[in-house]
Design a protein around this motif. Sequence first.
Motif, PDB file in Angstrom:
ATOM      1  N   VAL A 102       7.167   4.189  24.534  1.00  0.00           N
ATOM      2  CA  VAL A 102       8.122   4.781  23.587  1.00  0.00           C
ATOM      3  C   VAL A 102       7.474   4.966  22.223  1.00  0.00           C
ATOM      4  CG1 VAL A 102      10.238   4.319  22.299  1.00  0.00           C
ATOM      5  CG2 VAL A 102      10.207   3.992  24.766  1.00  0.00           C
ATOM      6  N   ILE A 103       6.817   3.895  21.706  1.00  0.00           N
ATOM      7  CA  ILE A 103       6.278   3.961  20.344  1.00  0.00           C
ATOM      8  C   ILE A 103       5.056   4.878  20.292  1.00  0.00           C
ATOM      9  CG2 ILE A 103       5.218   2.622  18.494  1.00  0.00           C
ATOM     10  CD1 ILE A 103       7.103   0.379  19.163  1.00  0.00           C
ATOM     11  N   ALA A 104       4.063   4.619  21.158  1.00  0.00           N
ATOM     12  CA  ALA A 104       2.843   5.426  21.109  1.00  0.00           C
ATOM     13  C   ALA A 104       3.155   6.877  21.458  1.00  0.00           C
ATOM     14  CB  ALA A 104       1.796   4.852  22.060  1.00  0.00           C
ATOM     15  N   GLY A 105       4.006   7.093  22.456  1.00  0.00           N
ATOM     16  CA  GLY A 105       4.357   8.453  22.856  1.00  0.00           C
ATOM     17  C   GLY A 105       5.030   9.223  21.732  1.00  0.00           C
ATOM     18  N   SER A 106       6.009   8.577  21.051  1.00  0.00           N
ATOM     19  CA  SER A 106       6.701   9.260  19.953  1.00  0.00           C
ATOM     20  C   SER A 106       5.722   9.631  18.853  1.00  0.00           C
ATOM     21  CB  SER A 106       7.786   8.368  19.357  1.00  0.00           C
ATOM     22  OG  SER A 106       8.686   7.981  20.342  1.00  0.00           O
TER      23      SER A 106
ATOM     24  N   PHE B  49      12.049   1.615  16.117  1.00  0.00           N
ATOM     25  CA  PHE B  49      10.744   1.495  15.466  1.00  0.00           C
ATOM     26  C   PHE B  49       9.997   2.830  15.528  1.00  0.00           C
ATOM     27  CE2 PHE B  49      10.943  -3.212  15.730  1.00  0.00           C
ATOM     28  CZ  PHE B  49      10.435  -3.502  14.485  1.00  0.00           C
ATOM     29  N   ALA B  50      10.039   3.477  16.704  1.00  0.00           N
ATOM     30  CA  ALA B  50       9.343   4.751  16.864  1.00  0.00           C
ATOM     31  C   ALA B  50       9.943   5.779  15.908  1.00  0.00           C
ATOM     32  CB  ALA B  50       9.448   5.230  18.311  1.00  0.00           C
ATOM     33  N   GLY B  51      11.289   5.810  15.827  1.00  0.00           N
ATOM     34  CA  GLY B  51      11.944   6.740  14.913  1.00  0.00           C
ATOM     35  C   GLY B  51      11.510   6.484  13.479  1.00  0.00           C
ATOM     36  N   TYR B  52      11.463   5.208  13.101  1.00  0.00           N
ATOM     37  CA  TYR B  52      11.069   4.858  11.732  1.00  0.00           C
ATOM     38  C   TYR B  52       9.632   5.288  11.457  1.00  0.00           C
ATOM     39  CZ  TYR B  52      10.049   2.201   7.564  1.00  0.00           C
ATOM     40  OH  TYR B  52       9.679   1.855   6.301  1.00  0.00           O
ATOM     41  N   ALA B  53       8.738   4.979  12.432  1.00  0.00           N
ATOM     42  CA  ALA B  53       7.319   5.288  12.221  1.00  0.00           C
ATOM     43  C   ALA B  53       7.109   6.789  12.082  1.00  0.00           C
ATOM     44  CB  ALA B  53       6.488   4.734  13.373  1.00  0.00           C
ATOM     45  N   VAL B  54       7.899   7.584  12.818  1.00  0.00           N
ATOM     46  CA  VAL B  54       7.750   9.034  12.739  1.00  0.00           C
ATOM     47  C   VAL B  54       8.274   9.550  11.397  1.00  0.00           C
ATOM     48  CG1 VAL B  54       8.682  11.185  13.672  1.00  0.00           C
ATOM     49  CG2 VAL B  54       7.753   9.465  15.218  1.00  0.00           C
ATOM     50  N   LEU B  55       9.365   8.950  10.908  1.00  0.00           N
ATOM     51  CA  LEU B  55      10.040   9.497   9.722  1.00  0.00           C
ATOM     52  C   LEU B  55       9.638   8.816   8.412  1.00  0.00           C
ATOM     53  CD1 LEU B  55      13.587   9.812  11.291  1.00  0.00           C
ATOM     54  CD2 LEU B  55      12.017  11.666  10.786  1.00  0.00           C
ATOM     55  N   VAL B  56       8.685   7.852   8.480  1.00  0.00           N
ATOM     56  CA  VAL B  56       8.442   7.025   7.296  1.00  0.00           C
ATOM     57  C   VAL B  56       7.989   7.839   6.087  1.00  0.00           C
ATOM     58  CG1 VAL B  56       6.063   6.431   7.889  1.00  0.00           C
ATOM     59  CG2 VAL B  56       7.414   4.853   6.533  1.00  0.00           C
ATOM     60  N   TRP B 196      11.958  -9.513  14.267  1.00  0.00           N
ATOM     61  CA  TRP B 196      11.748  -9.579  12.821  1.00  0.00           C
ATOM     62  C   TRP B 196      10.255  -9.559  12.481  1.00  0.00           C
ATOM     63  CZ3 TRP B 196      14.297  -8.543   8.624  1.00  0.00           C
ATOM     64  CH2 TRP B 196      13.753  -8.926   7.397  1.00  0.00           C
ATOM     65  N   VAL B 197       9.413 -10.175  13.320  1.00  0.00           N
ATOM     66  CA  VAL B 197       7.970 -10.152  13.076  1.00  0.00           C
ATOM     67  C   VAL B 197       7.482  -8.705  13.041  1.00  0.00           C
ATOM     68  CG1 VAL B 197       5.716 -10.763  14.018  1.00  0.00           C
ATOM     69  CG2 VAL B 197       7.547 -12.435  14.059  1.00  0.00           C
ATOM     70  N   GLY B 198       7.920  -7.904  14.038  1.00  0.00           N
ATOM     71  CA  GLY B 198       7.549  -6.494  14.044  1.00  0.00           C
ATOM     72  C   GLY B 198       8.109  -5.775  12.830  1.00  0.00           C
ATOM     73  N   LEU B 199       9.339  -6.159  12.472  1.00  0.00           N
ATOM     74  CA  LEU B 199      10.028  -5.478  11.386  1.00  0.00           C
ATOM     75  C   LEU B 199       9.365  -5.715  10.030  1.00  0.00           C
ATOM     76  CD1 LEU B 199      13.839  -5.396  11.717  1.00  0.00           C
ATOM     77  CD2 LEU B 199      12.692  -4.787   9.632  1.00  0.00           C
ATOM     78  N   PHE B 200       9.078  -6.993   9.708  1.00  0.00           N
ATOM     79  CA  PHE B 200       8.514  -7.214   8.371  1.00  0.00           C
ATOM     80  C   PHE B 200       7.109  -6.663   8.289  1.00  0.00           C
ATOM     81  CE2 PHE B 200       6.905 -11.485   9.796  1.00  0.00           C
ATOM     82  CZ  PHE B 200       5.629 -11.434   9.270  1.00  0.00           C
ATOM     83  N   THR B 201       6.391  -6.602   9.436  1.00  0.00           N
ATOM     84  CA  THR B 201       5.052  -6.031   9.402  1.00  0.00           C
ATOM     85  C   THR B 201       5.109  -4.522   9.224  1.00  0.00           C
ATOM     86  OG1 THR B 201       4.325  -7.771  10.897  1.00  0.00           O
ATOM     87  CG2 THR B 201       2.883  -5.883  10.648  1.00  0.00           C
ATOM     88  N   VAL B 202       5.867  -3.844  10.104  1.00  0.00           N
ATOM     89  CA  VAL B 202       5.850  -2.381  10.105  1.00  0.00           C
ATOM     90  C   VAL B 202       6.579  -1.823   8.883  1.00  0.00           C
ATOM     91  CG1 VAL B 202       6.654  -0.333  11.325  1.00  0.00           C
ATOM     92  CG2 VAL B 202       5.634  -2.216  12.593  1.00  0.00           C
ATOM     93  N   VAL B 203       7.775  -2.351   8.589  1.00  0.00           N
ATOM     94  CA  VAL B 203       8.577  -1.762   7.518  1.00  0.00           C
ATOM     95  C   VAL B 203       8.091  -2.224   6.150  1.00  0.00           C
ATOM     96  CG1 VAL B 203      10.874  -1.593   6.522  1.00  0.00           C
ATOM     97  CG2 VAL B 203      10.584  -1.530   8.989  1.00  0.00           C
ATOM     98  N   TYR B 204       8.043  -3.549   5.957  1.00  0.00           N
ATOM     99  CA  TYR B 204       7.823  -4.025   4.600  1.00  0.00           C
ATOM    100  C   TYR B 204       6.347  -4.113   4.221  1.00  0.00           C
ATOM    101  CZ  TYR B 204      12.791  -5.003   4.634  1.00  0.00           C
ATOM    102  OH  TYR B 204      14.138  -4.870   4.709  1.00  0.00           O
ATOM    103  N   LEU B 205       5.516  -4.812   5.041  1.00  0.00           N
ATOM    104  CA  LEU B 205       4.128  -5.003   4.630  1.00  0.00           C
ATOM    105  C   LEU B 205       3.353  -3.687   4.662  1.00  0.00           C
ATOM    106  CD1 LEU B 205       3.248  -8.480   6.106  1.00  0.00           C
ATOM    107  CD2 LEU B 205       4.063  -7.862   3.854  1.00  0.00           C
ATOM    108  N   MET B 206       3.509  -2.905   5.773  1.00  0.00           N
ATOM    109  CA  MET B 206       2.799  -1.622   5.826  1.00  0.00           C
ATOM    110  C   MET B 206       3.395  -0.652   4.813  1.00  0.00           C
ATOM    111  SD  MET B 206       2.029  -1.039   9.850  1.00  0.00           S
ATOM    112  CE  MET B 206       0.989  -2.166  10.761  1.00  0.00           C
ATOM    113  N   GLY B 207       4.686  -0.848   4.481  1.00  0.00           N
ATOM    114  CA  GLY B 207       5.339   0.030   3.522  1.00  0.00           C
ATOM    115  C   GLY B 207       4.838  -0.166   2.099  1.00  0.00           C
ATOM    116  N   VAL B 208       4.517  -1.406   1.727  1.00  0.00           N
ATOM    117  CA  VAL B 208       4.111  -1.633   0.338  1.00  0.00           C
ATOM    118  C   VAL B 208       2.607  -1.605   0.155  1.00  0.00           C
ATOM    119  CG1 VAL B 208       6.165  -2.934  -0.283  1.00  0.00           C
ATOM    120  CG2 VAL B 208       4.165  -4.147   0.598  1.00  0.00           C
ATOM    121  N   SER B 209       1.834  -1.826   1.229  1.00  0.00           N
ATOM    122  CA  SER B 209       0.380  -1.819   1.051  1.00  0.00           C
ATOM    123  C   SER B 209      -0.076  -0.373   0.874  1.00  0.00           C
ATOM    124  CB  SER B 209      -0.311  -2.474   2.246  1.00  0.00           C
ATOM    125  OG  SER B 209      -0.095  -1.733   3.405  1.00  0.00           O
ATOM    126  N   PRO B 210      -1.082  -0.167   0.038  1.00  0.00           N
ATOM    127  CA  PRO B 210      -1.489   1.207  -0.304  1.00  0.00           C
ATOM    128  C   PRO B 210      -2.007   1.992   0.908  1.00  0.00           C
ATOM    129  CG  PRO B 210      -3.076  -0.393  -1.126  1.00  0.00           C
ATOM    130  CD  PRO B 210      -1.919  -1.173  -0.610  1.00  0.00           C
TER     131      PRO B 210
END
Lengths: 129, 210
Positions: A102-106, B49-56, B196-210
């Motif tokens: 799901v993630i990699a594909g999207s 997560f996939a939706g967020y990563a695509v739209l970030v 939450w581990v995935g969430l704070f890494t993908v959303v917050y830490l990757m979001g604030v790091s340059p």
Amino acid sequence: MTEAQYGRAPGDNSSDPVEAWEPSGLLVYTIGLLLAVLLTTTSFWVANTSLLWAPGIALGLAVLAIAQMGVHLVFFLHITTGPDNTNNVLALAFGVLIVFLVIAGSLWIMADLNEMMPPAELMDLHMQH
Amino acid sequence: MNFAPTIEAVHHGALLSASEAGPAPKRLVVAYGFWIFLLSDIVMFAAFFAGYAVLVRATAGGPTGAELFDQTNVAIETACLLASSFTCGLMSLAANTRNRVRTYFFALVTFVLGAAILALEIREFGDMIAIGATPHRSAFLSAFFALVGCHGLHVAAGLVWLVVMMAQIATRGFRPAVERRLLCFSLFWHALDIIWVGLFTVVYLMGVSP
């Protein structure tokens, strides 16, 4: 109880007196907590430091997160590689496969789509701004 | 941990095949079914997560993650969630030995920590909405509120479940049915922590790091 004949429920820390000498539940949770705290602190440090090579930070954070998920699975959810855990591990493996697809594909499809889009001046539809 | 089942298997003889062993105990069937549900829940989060990563990066000229996220807040939430996962483990240990006082105590600590995360999440949402960063400001913010809000809803459901479990222990005691539900609850709570581990890494830490 002879639950070993059937396998072990996910999340079940055995309270079987036969195995009284295996690491106690408290010890397992404490080790899990310490490892999790260590990995979390490292993640926060990696995200904020200027010492590391910037393009590698995202990858480093992903590795730390996956490691911490592994720590949680082993120490908090008690998923092991033992023969009584085969069903749980197989279900988990299938779940991980779907999550990966799901993630990699999207990401792959949408990145490709953005590349194919006409420039922004012509068509203001793509998602990279 | 890993060597224990092997020695146990030697102790009881090799694992019997399914046809020889007869029906599995209910505790095992229930927990396995709940494990499958949790995995499907994680697959649902993967879609968010996939939706967020695509739209970030689709901020539509609105505020970005680096401008909105407060790392101290996230660090406190993470600490609370880790600690509550630990106390939830201690609660299930206390429940295994049928120690009521300790079960209630660790359940209370777990509840307070969980409520603290929820309060921090709501306050963060409130602050963002107050400065105009609402879900309909940009696709990035829609994806952010969906993902983090969905985690918040799970935490809220977990808190309600925990209260119900404590009421059941108080009124019905440690019956097998109640113990099975407690096992499912601790699985649910630990799974939330993994998300939450995935969430704070993908959303917050990757979001604030340059």
